[in-house]
Design an enzyme around this catalytic site. Structure first.
Site, PDB file in Angstrom:
ATOM      1  N   ASN A  87     -93.405  25.806   3.397  1.00  0.00           N
ATOM      2  CA  ASN A  87     -92.295  25.076   4.014  1.00  0.00           C
ATOM      3  C   ASN A  87     -91.377  26.068   4.729  1.00  0.00           C
ATOM      4  OD1 ASN A  87     -90.106  25.967   2.135  1.00  0.00           O
ATOM      5  ND2 ASN A  87     -91.432  24.922   0.650  1.00  0.00           N
TER       6      ASN A  87
ATOM      7  N   LYS B 114    -112.932  31.672   3.875  1.00  0.00           N
ATOM      8  CA  LYS B 114    -112.350  30.828   4.929  1.00  0.00           C
ATOM      9  C   LYS B 114    -113.195  29.565   5.091  1.00  0.00           C
ATOM     10  CE  LYS B 114    -111.088  30.884   9.766  1.00  0.00           C
ATOM     11  NZ  LYS B 114    -111.451  31.419  11.052  1.00  0.00           N
TER      12      LYS B 114
ATOM     13  N   ASP C 264     -94.182  20.659  -4.152  1.00  0.00           N
ATOM     14  CA  ASP C 264     -94.427  19.728  -5.251  1.00  0.00           C
ATOM     15  C   ASP C 264     -95.920  19.606  -5.567  1.00  0.00           C
ATOM     16  OD1 ASP C 264     -91.770  19.051  -5.777  1.00  0.00           O
ATOM     17  OD2 ASP C 264     -91.718  17.737  -4.026  1.00  0.00           O
TER      18      ASP C 264
ATOM     19  N   LYS D 234     -81.315  13.348 -10.007  1.00  0.00           N
ATOM     20  CA  LYS D 234     -81.952  14.626 -10.383  1.00  0.00           C
ATOM     21  C   LYS D 234     -81.109  15.352 -11.433  1.00  0.00           C
ATOM     22  CE  LYS D 234     -84.524  15.471  -6.130  1.00  0.00           C
ATOM     23  NZ  LYS D 234     -84.552  16.040  -4.797  1.00  0.00           N
TER      24      LYS D 234
ATOM     25  N   LYS E  93     -83.115  15.967 -14.896  1.00  0.00           N
ATOM     26  CA  LYS E  93     -83.580  17.331 -15.200  1.00  0.00           C
ATOM     27  C   LYS E  93     -82.631  18.079 -16.156  1.00  0.00           C
ATOM     28  CE  LYS E  93     -86.133  17.657 -10.824  1.00  0.00           C
ATOM     29  NZ  LYS E  93     -86.737  18.524  -9.809  1.00  0.00           N
TER      30      LYS E  93
ATOM     31  N   PHE F   5     -80.726  22.565  -7.007  1.00  0.00           N
ATOM     32  CA  PHE F   5     -80.391  22.182  -5.640  1.00  0.00           C
ATOM     33  C   PHE F   5     -81.075  20.844  -5.365  1.00  0.00           C
ATOM     34  CE2 PHE F   5     -78.464  25.271  -2.588  1.00  0.00           C
ATOM     35  CZ  PHE F   5     -78.009  26.179  -3.527  1.00  0.00           C
TER      36      PHE F   5
HETATM   37  O1  PMT Z   1     -84.105  29.332   2.049  1.00  0.00           O
HETATM   38  P1  PMT Z   1     -83.171  28.832   3.132  1.00  0.00           P
HETATM   39  O2  PMT Z   1     -83.836  28.853   4.489  1.00  0.00           O
HETATM   40  O3  PMT Z   1     -81.843  29.524   3.116  1.00  0.00           O
HETATM   41  O4  PMT Z   1     -82.887  27.275   2.853  1.00  0.00           O
HETATM   42  C1  PMT Z   1     -82.151  26.902   1.740  1.00  0.00           C
HETATM   43  C2  PMT Z   1     -82.698  25.600   1.108  1.00  0.00           C
HETATM   44  C3  PMT Z   1     -82.577  24.475   2.118  1.00  0.00           C
HETATM   45  C4  PMT Z   1     -84.173  25.779   0.728  1.00  0.00           C
HETATM   46  C5  PMT Z   1     -81.836  25.342  -0.170  1.00  0.00           C
HETATM   47  O5  PMT Z   1     -80.495  25.184   0.216  1.00  0.00           O
HETATM   48  C6  PMT Z   1     -82.296  24.098  -0.909  1.00  0.00           C
HETATM   49  O6  PMT Z   1     -81.926  22.982  -0.628  1.00  0.00           O
HETATM   50  N1  PMT Z   1     -83.191  24.308  -1.904  1.00  0.00           N
HETATM   51  C7  PMT Z   1     -83.843  23.248  -2.679  1.00  0.00           C
HETATM   52  C8  PMT Z   1     -84.968  22.674  -1.890  1.00  0.00           C
HETATM   53  C9  PMT Z   1     -85.787  21.660  -2.675  1.00  0.00           C
HETATM   54  O7  PMT Z   1     -86.928  21.904  -2.937  1.00  0.00           O
HETATM   55  O8  PMT Z   1     -85.120  20.623  -3.072  1.00  0.00           O
HETATM   56  P2  PMT Z   1     -85.757  19.419  -3.972  1.00  0.00           P
HETATM   57  O9  PMT Z   1     -84.750  18.347  -3.890  1.00  0.00           O
HETATM   58  O10 PMT Z   1     -87.146  19.128  -3.557  1.00  0.00           O
HETATM   59  O11 PMT Z   1     -85.831  20.047  -5.412  1.00  0.00           O
HETATM   60  C10 PMT Z   1     -84.816  19.841  -6.379  1.00  0.00           C
HETATM   61  C11 PMT Z   1     -84.661  21.042  -7.279  1.00  0.00           C
HETATM   62  O12 PMT Z   1     -85.821  21.197  -8.084  1.00  0.00           O
HETATM   63  C12 PMT Z   1     -84.452  22.364  -6.579  1.00  0.00           C
HETATM   64  O13 PMT Z   1     -83.522  23.128  -7.333  1.00  0.00           O
HETATM   65  C13 PMT Z   1     -85.822  23.017  -6.627  1.00  0.00           C
HETATM   66  O14 PMT Z   1     -85.723  24.450  -6.660  1.00  0.00           O
HETATM   67  C14 PMT Z   1     -86.354  22.487  -7.943  1.00  0.00           C
HETATM   68  N2  PMT Z   1     -87.813  22.324  -8.015  1.00  0.00           N
HETATM   69  C15 PMT Z   1     -88.468  21.436  -7.238  1.00  0.00           C
HETATM   70  C16 PMT Z   1     -89.834  21.268  -7.388  1.00  0.00           C
HETATM   71  C17 PMT Z   1     -90.525  22.039  -8.361  1.00  0.00           C
HETATM   72  N3  PMT Z   1     -91.819  21.910  -8.508  1.00  0.00           N
HETATM   73  N4  PMT Z   1     -89.843  22.910  -9.110  1.00  0.00           N
HETATM   74  C18 PMT Z   1     -88.520  23.063  -8.961  1.00  0.00           C
HETATM   75  O15 PMT Z   1     -87.889  23.892  -9.663  1.00  0.00           O
END
Ligand code: PMT
Length: 389
Positions: A200, A281, A271, A331, A335, A317
């Site tokens: 991503n 490849k 995810d 969330k 969590k 986040f």
């Molecule tokens: O890296 P940059 O370019 O500076 O951009 C910053 C950002 C946009 C990536 C950052 O600000 C941000 O939003 N990060 C979280 C992105 C995300 O995956 O969000 P989510 O809503 O899908 O996930 C929710 C939370 O679960 C996040 O804290 C994520 O780290 C965590 N997560 C998600 C999936 C997973 N399998 N494990 C996790 O720990």
């Protein structure tokens, strides 16, 4: 903590050995750095005796890079007394002797100044402007107090007493001193074959800014980052663990979390990953295209939510495109988080890749704190101040 006591040329320098003695008594490792003028007021032998370390006062004594090794060693530098000259030089980035070179090399948040000078000098607009400039950069100050001055007058300019300086250090100059925090940053790459992956647009900028803000507040930081071009300029308080996939990030984060006071998970974790990962490849499949079966990755944040003890703070986040607040609140509860930092891709200048962000910090007690569009560095500082006051 490892503390350098910097001494500049003012009469209050005679109090420096007492400050060193109190810091050593409080359990700190102390080294002294003095200007040439300071040594008119206090002797090298006294400073070396109370600190039990050689004095750092000659920029070229060991080849001209000692200010960097002293900076690497030091958790903070306390300058007592800090003269108008020392303050002015630091505010202008002037590095022309051992102490000023060390100060310019030091992160501002790790400097504490105890100004001492005549009232007229202290109230001089240039001195006041310099102090405000330094405070704006994160330099802390203690004093000066009002009282009798060496020149026979009375007014503001008296150096804070050594015991007050020691208290200023223990009472939160570095609020997160001796705390370990975990940060996740960047994207994860999920391998399809030996040359392709699912990833991503995360650059890691938000997570690296968080690691820096925590270190600036005194914390030891474990930064677990997915693939990114970013690097941390030498900082002995930030341990960087580079990983590639969600499963590697999960393994690193779960191993580190039990030793941490808190964690801020800003990584954009994939995810899903391909169910099969070819070690060669893959060939083109022809006109019908190809189907890639995906399986779910472990949720690192949810795993840490399950492991969390009462004394740990967990911050996630949420990157949302619609029903932002509602989704973030879900969330937060699901969590088992203490805080969630919401950024919306609908806000221009927020999210992936850019140097700015605009966030809402939601607390489990229901309170919200909304930021304007700011640099990621400023957003990181706001998050750290909110979740680790
Ligand atoms: O890296 P940059 O370019 O500076 O951009 C910053 C950002 C946009 C990536 C950052 O600000 C941000 O939003 N990060 C979280 C992105 C995300 O995956 O969000 P989510 O809503 O899908 O996930 C929710 C939370 O679960 C996040 O804290 C994520 O780290 C965590 N997560 C998600 C999936 C997973 N399998 N494990 C996790 O720990």
């Amino acid at each position: 903590m490892n503390i350098v006591v910097g001494i500049t040329g003012g009469i209050a320098a005679y109090k420096a050995p007492e400050l060193v003695r109190l810091l050593v008594k409080a359990g700190h490792e102390v080294r002294c750095a003095a200007t040439e003028h300071a040594l008119q007021f206090v002797t090298r032998v006294t400073l070396e005796t109370v600190s039990q370390h050689p004095l750092y006062s000659d920029l070229f004594a060991t080849g001209g890079t000692e200010h960097i090794s002293v900076r690497e060693w030091a958790d903070m530098v306390v300058v007592a007394p800090a003269t108008a000259n020392c303050i002015g030089k630091l505010a202008s980035g002037i590095a022309d002797d051992a102490l000023s070179t060390l100060l310019v090399a030091m992160p501002p948040e790790r400097i504490l100044l105890a100004p001492a000078m005549n009232s007229g000098m202290w109230l001089n607009p240039a001195v006041q402007r310099n102090v405000q400039t330094l405070q704006g950069w994160g330099v802390c100050t203690v004093g000066p107090a009002e009282g009798e001055l060496a020149c026979g007058t009375s007014g503001p300019g008296r150096m804070a007493e050594p015991v007050e300086i020691v208290n200023a250090i223990s009472n939160g100059h570095l609020p997160l001193a001796a705390q370990r925090w975990l940060v996740t940053a960047g994207p994860t790459y999920e391998k399809i074959d030996s040359v392709r992956f699912i990833g991503n647009y995360s650059s890691g900028k938000m997570g690296f800014a968080l690691a820096q803000a925590l270190a600036d507040a005194g914390a030891e930081v474990e930064l677990v980052t997915g693939p990114t071009a970013l690097s941390i300029s030498t900082n002995k308080h930030i341990n960087v663990h580079r990983v590639e996939s969600a499963r590697e990030m999960h393994a690193a984060a779960t191993a580190l979390f039990p030793q941490c006071r808190g964690a801020i998970l800003s990584a954009a974790v994939a995810d899903y990953r391909p169910a099969e990962q070819a070690d060669h490849k893959l060939k083109k499949q022809g006109d019908e295209g190809m189907t890639l079966r995906l399986v779910q990755n472990p949720d690192i944040l949810a795993t840490l939510g399950g492991m969390k003890t009462d004394s740990q703070t967990l911050v996630g986040f949420a990157l949302e495109t619609d029903h932002e607040l509602e989704n973030a609140e879900k969330k937060l509860a699901k969590k088992n988080l203490d805080y969630i930092v919401l950024n919306s891709l609908r806000d221009e200048g927020a999210g992936f890749g850019v140097d700015t962000n605009k966030v809402t910090i939601l607390s489990r007690d229901g309170s919200h704190c909304e930021s304007p569009l700011m640099s990621k560095k400023e957003v990181a500082r706001l998050i750290v101040e909110t979740v680790a006051p």
